[in-house]
Design a protein around this motif. Structure first.
Motif, PDB file in Angstrom:
ATOM      1  N   VAL A 161      18.939 -16.416   9.265  1.00 34.40           N
ATOM      2  CA  VAL A 161      18.479 -16.777  10.609  1.00 34.40           C
ATOM      3  C   VAL A 161      17.342 -15.857  11.041  1.00 34.40           C
ATOM      4  N   ALA A 162      17.504 -14.545  10.810  1.00 32.66           N
ATOM      5  CA  ALA A 162      16.466 -13.580  11.195  1.00 32.66           C
ATOM      6  C   ALA A 162      15.157 -13.856  10.455  1.00 32.66           C
ATOM      7  N   VAL A 163      15.249 -14.120   9.157  1.00 31.08           N
ATOM      8  CA  VAL A 163      14.048 -14.416   8.371  1.00 31.08           C
ATOM      9  C   VAL A 163      13.443 -15.743   8.802  1.00 31.08           C
ATOM     10  N   GLY A 164      14.296 -16.729   9.061  1.00 31.45           N
ATOM     11  CA  GLY A 164      13.794 -18.032   9.496  1.00 31.45           C
ATOM     12  C   GLY A 164      13.012 -17.962  10.794  1.00 31.45           C
ATOM     13  N   LEU A 165      13.422 -17.087  11.706  1.00 26.22           N
ATOM     14  CA  LEU A 165      12.715 -16.930  12.974  1.00 26.22           C
ATOM     15  C   LEU A 165      11.325 -16.329  12.793  1.00 26.22           C
ATOM     16  N   ASN A 166      11.113 -15.653  11.650  1.00 26.83           N
ATOM     17  CA  ASN A 166       9.826 -14.987  11.414  1.00 26.83           C
ATOM     18  C   ASN A 166       8.852 -15.818  10.585  1.00 26.83           C
ATOM     19  N   ILE A 167       9.299 -16.934  10.035  1.00 28.07           N
ATOM     20  CA  ILE A 167       8.455 -17.705   9.116  1.00 28.07           C
ATOM     21  C   ILE A 167       7.156 -18.151   9.780  1.00 28.07           C
ATOM     22  N   LYS A 168       7.243 -18.620  11.012  1.00 31.48           N
ATOM     23  CA  LYS A 168       6.068 -19.178  11.699  1.00 31.48           C
ATOM     24  C   LYS A 168       5.291 -18.145  12.515  1.00 31.48           C
ATOM     25  N   ARG A 169       5.739 -16.903  12.506  1.00 33.80           N
ATOM     26  CA  ARG A 169       5.045 -15.889  13.304  1.00 33.80           C
ATOM     27  C   ARG A 169       3.696 -15.553  12.676  1.00 33.80           C
ATOM     28  N   LYS A 170       2.733 -15.272  13.532  1.00 30.93           N
ATOM     29  CA  LYS A 170       1.372 -15.014  13.077  1.00 30.93           C
ATOM     30  C   LYS A 170       1.201 -13.556  12.646  1.00 30.93           C
ATOM     31  N   LEU A 171       0.511 -13.373  11.515  1.00 31.11           N
ATOM     32  CA  LEU A 171       0.221 -12.034  11.008  1.00 31.11           C
ATOM     33  C   LEU A 171      -1.155 -11.587  11.476  1.00 31.11           C
ATOM     34  N   CYS A 172      -1.252 -10.369  11.981  1.00 33.00           N
ATOM     35  CA  CYS A 172      -2.539  -9.785  12.351  1.00 33.00           C
ATOM     36  C   CYS A 172      -2.932  -8.656  11.404  1.00 33.00           C
ATOM     37  N   LYS A 173      -1.968  -8.152  10.639  1.00 40.39           N
ATOM     38  CA  LYS A 173      -2.230  -7.116   9.638  1.00 40.39           C
ATOM     39  C   LYS A 173      -1.718  -7.622   8.294  1.00 40.39           C
ATOM     40  N   PHE A 174      -2.322  -7.153   7.213  1.00 42.21           N
ATOM     41  CA  PHE A 174      -1.967  -7.651   5.885  1.00 42.21           C
ATOM     42  C   PHE A 174      -1.745  -6.524   4.879  1.00 42.21           C
ATOM     43  N   ILE A 175      -1.622  -5.301   5.399  1.00 46.68           N
ATOM     44  CA  ILE A 175      -1.366  -4.151   4.534  1.00 46.68           C
ATOM     45  C   ILE A 175       0.002  -3.576   4.896  1.00 46.68           C
ATOM     46  N   LEU A 176       0.933  -3.663   3.962  1.00 47.91           N
ATOM     47  CA  LEU A 176       2.294  -3.169   4.173  1.00 47.91           C
ATOM     48  C   LEU A 176       2.414  -1.775   3.578  1.00 47.91           C
ATOM     49  N   ARG A 177       2.859  -0.821   4.377  1.00 45.70           N
ATOM     50  CA  ARG A 177       2.967   0.561   3.898  1.00 45.70           C
ATOM     51  C   ARG A 177       4.293   0.742   3.161  1.00 45.70           C
ATOM     52  N   GLY A 178       4.363   0.149   1.993  1.00 42.16           N
ATOM     53  CA  GLY A 178       5.565   0.210   1.173  1.00 42.16           C
ATOM     54  C   GLY A 178       5.281  -0.349  -0.208  1.00 42.16           C
ATOM     55  N   ILE A 179       6.274  -0.267  -1.098  1.00 37.93           N
ATOM     56  CA  ILE A 179       6.105  -0.781  -2.459  1.00 37.93           C
ATOM     57  C   ILE A 179       6.888  -2.073  -2.660  1.00 37.93           C
ATOM     58  N   PHE A 180       7.650  -2.468  -1.643  1.00 34.37           N
ATOM     59  CA  PHE A 180       8.283  -3.775  -1.627  1.00 34.37           C
ATOM     60  C   PHE A 180       8.514  -4.150  -0.171  1.00 34.37           C
ATOM     61  N   ASP A 230       0.813  -1.215   0.000  1.00 32.20           N
ATOM     62  CA  ASP A 230       0.000   0.000   0.000  1.00 32.20           C
ATOM     63  C   ASP A 230       0.849   1.268   0.000  1.00 32.20           C
ATOM     64  N   GLY A 231       2.043   1.209  -0.597  1.00 35.87           N
ATOM     65  CA  GLY A 231       2.904   2.374  -0.587  1.00 35.87           C
ATOM     66  C   GLY A 231       2.850   3.218  -1.849  1.00 35.87           C
ATOM     67  N   HIS A 232       2.063   2.792  -2.827  1.00 36.49           N
ATOM     68  CA  HIS A 232       1.984   3.529  -4.089  1.00 36.49           C
ATOM     69  C   HIS A 232       1.123   4.782  -3.936  1.00 36.49           C
ATOM     70  N   VAL A 233       1.449   5.790  -4.724  1.00 36.97           N
ATOM     71  CA  VAL A 233       0.730   7.061  -4.680  1.00 36.97           C
ATOM     72  C   VAL A 233       0.083   7.323  -6.043  1.00 36.97           C
ATOM     73  N   GLU A 234      -1.257   7.409  -6.045  1.00 38.48           N
ATOM     74  CA  GLU A 234      -2.029   7.674  -7.265  1.00 38.48           C
ATOM     75  C   GLU A 234      -1.576   6.771  -8.420  1.00 38.48           C
ATOM     76  N   LEU A 235      -1.543   5.482  -8.133  1.00 41.09           N
ATOM     77  CA  LEU A 235      -1.062   4.522  -9.125  1.00 41.09           C
ATOM     78  C   LEU A 235      -1.998   4.430 -10.324  1.00 41.09           C
ATOM     79  N   GLN A 236      -3.286   4.545 -10.087  1.00 39.71           N
ATOM     80  CA  GLN A 236      -4.238   4.445 -11.196  1.00 39.71           C
ATOM     81  C   GLN A 236      -4.010   5.531 -12.241  1.00 39.71           C
ATOM     82  N   ARG A 237      -3.620   6.709 -11.791  1.00 42.05           N
ATOM     83  CA  ARG A 237      -3.424   7.828 -12.712  1.00 42.05           C
ATOM     84  C   ARG A 237      -2.048   7.798 -13.381  1.00 42.05           C
ATOM     85  N   TYR A 238      -1.026   7.399 -12.625  1.00 43.71           N
ATOM     86  CA  TYR A 238       0.338   7.532 -13.131  1.00 43.71           C
ATOM     87  C   TYR A 238       1.048   6.187 -13.348  1.00 43.71           C
TER      88      TYR A 238
END
Length: 308
Positions: free
Chosen positions: A156-175, A13-21
């Protein structure tokens, strides 16, 4: 099905006016990606084909530019697809892989710059011992460590996060970057502490080593003859410029998450685009213009192209 999508996919959800530009964004970023590949590949090509550039300093430069291309390739193809898509989403597993590649390659840049600083230190401060110290084996080991050490730390850092539970699904970024930590249901102190340790090991410590090394080089160069000072300036200045650029971009990346709430969306987008565009484009320009041997071969290449 809707619940499954919410669990499996993350909305970017980090894009700005994507439909127009969207087509303007696509054209600008496609041009940037092509320029990144062409600029970096040109310098690497020159280093490969010219034997007088088969020295540790230029080998490290080639590795740094290859790292920039890999870093960009982790971001740009998905970004270009999103510009033309109706929905900007990414699979959670793919998001974690993008985080892994993003931070392991970013950290590799610091370690490659640290290897360059060590090479310059030996060359300028211990010139008689340089052939003995900076052998092909030493260069190969430094290159392997520059890519392997960050990859292991970040894996290792990414592996520790694989099983963590998500409560939000909107990332404020473009990647996917460290903003993903905002999506988890709870924060883990252990993972946070490990993340801090990773930052120190593969970013802060290499940066301090680089600054200490160049301080020693400049001190010795100041006390030496004009020829040594000239050599130190010509070979060290490009590396320092790249370090300053990348350190600023790393600060941007960390600051985006810290000031996420209330931060203008357009400002966040501009900062993120600087992170993925500025350094991969500037690195080959800095080395192409500031490194005398490379700039000489680069001018010869352009002259040949014009003649043909």
């Amino acid at each position: 099905m809707a619940v499954r999508l919410n669990v499996t996919y993350i909305i970017l959800d980090g894009h700005v006016e994507l439909q127009r530009y969207r087509y303007l964004y696509f054209l600008i970023m496609l041009t940037a990606y092509i320029l990144i590949i062409c600029f970096n590949a040109s310098i690497v090509f020159l280093i490969v084909i010219h034997k007088n550039l088969h020295e540790p300093m230029y080998i490290f430069i080639a590795a740094l530019l290859i790292n920039s291309v890999l870093f960009s390739t982790n971001i740009y193809p998905k970004l270009l697809i999103d510009f033309l898509s109706e929905k900007q989403i990414i699979c959670y597993q793919a998001c974690l892989f993008q985080v892994f590649a993003y931070y392991s390659l970013s950290s590799s840049e610091f370690l490659l710059l640290a290897a360059m600083a060590y090479d310059r230190y030996v060359s300028i401060c211990k010139p008689l011992q340089y052939p003995t110290i900076m052998r092909k084996t030493t260069v190969s080991i430094l290159l392997i460590l520059a890519w392997l050490v960050p990859a292991c730390h970040v894996a290792v850092a990414v592996g520790l996060n694989i099983k963590r539970k998500l409560c939000k699904f909107i990332l404020r970024g473009i990647f996917c970057n460290n903003s993903i930590t905002k999506l988890y249901c709870f924060s883990s102190v252990a993972i946070s502490l490990y993340g801090v340790a990773v930052v120190f090991n593969i970013a802060l410590f290499p940066m301090l080593f680089i600054l200490f090394t160049y301080a020693k080089i400049l001190t010795i160069a100041y006390r030496s003859c004009g020829e040594v000072r000239k050599k130190a300036t010509q070979t060290c200045l490009p590396h320092l410029l790249v370090l300053i650029n990348y350190s600023c971009l790393l600060f941007y990346d960390m600051a985006i998450v810290r000031v996420e709430s209330g931060f203008p969306k357009i400002a966040r987008l501009v900062m993120i685009l600087q992170i993925v565009t500025f350094n991969p484009l500037c690195n080959p320009i800095i080395y192409g213009l500031k490194m005398k041997e490379i700039s000489t071969h680069l001018r010869s290449l352009f002259c040949q192209v014009k003649v043909q």
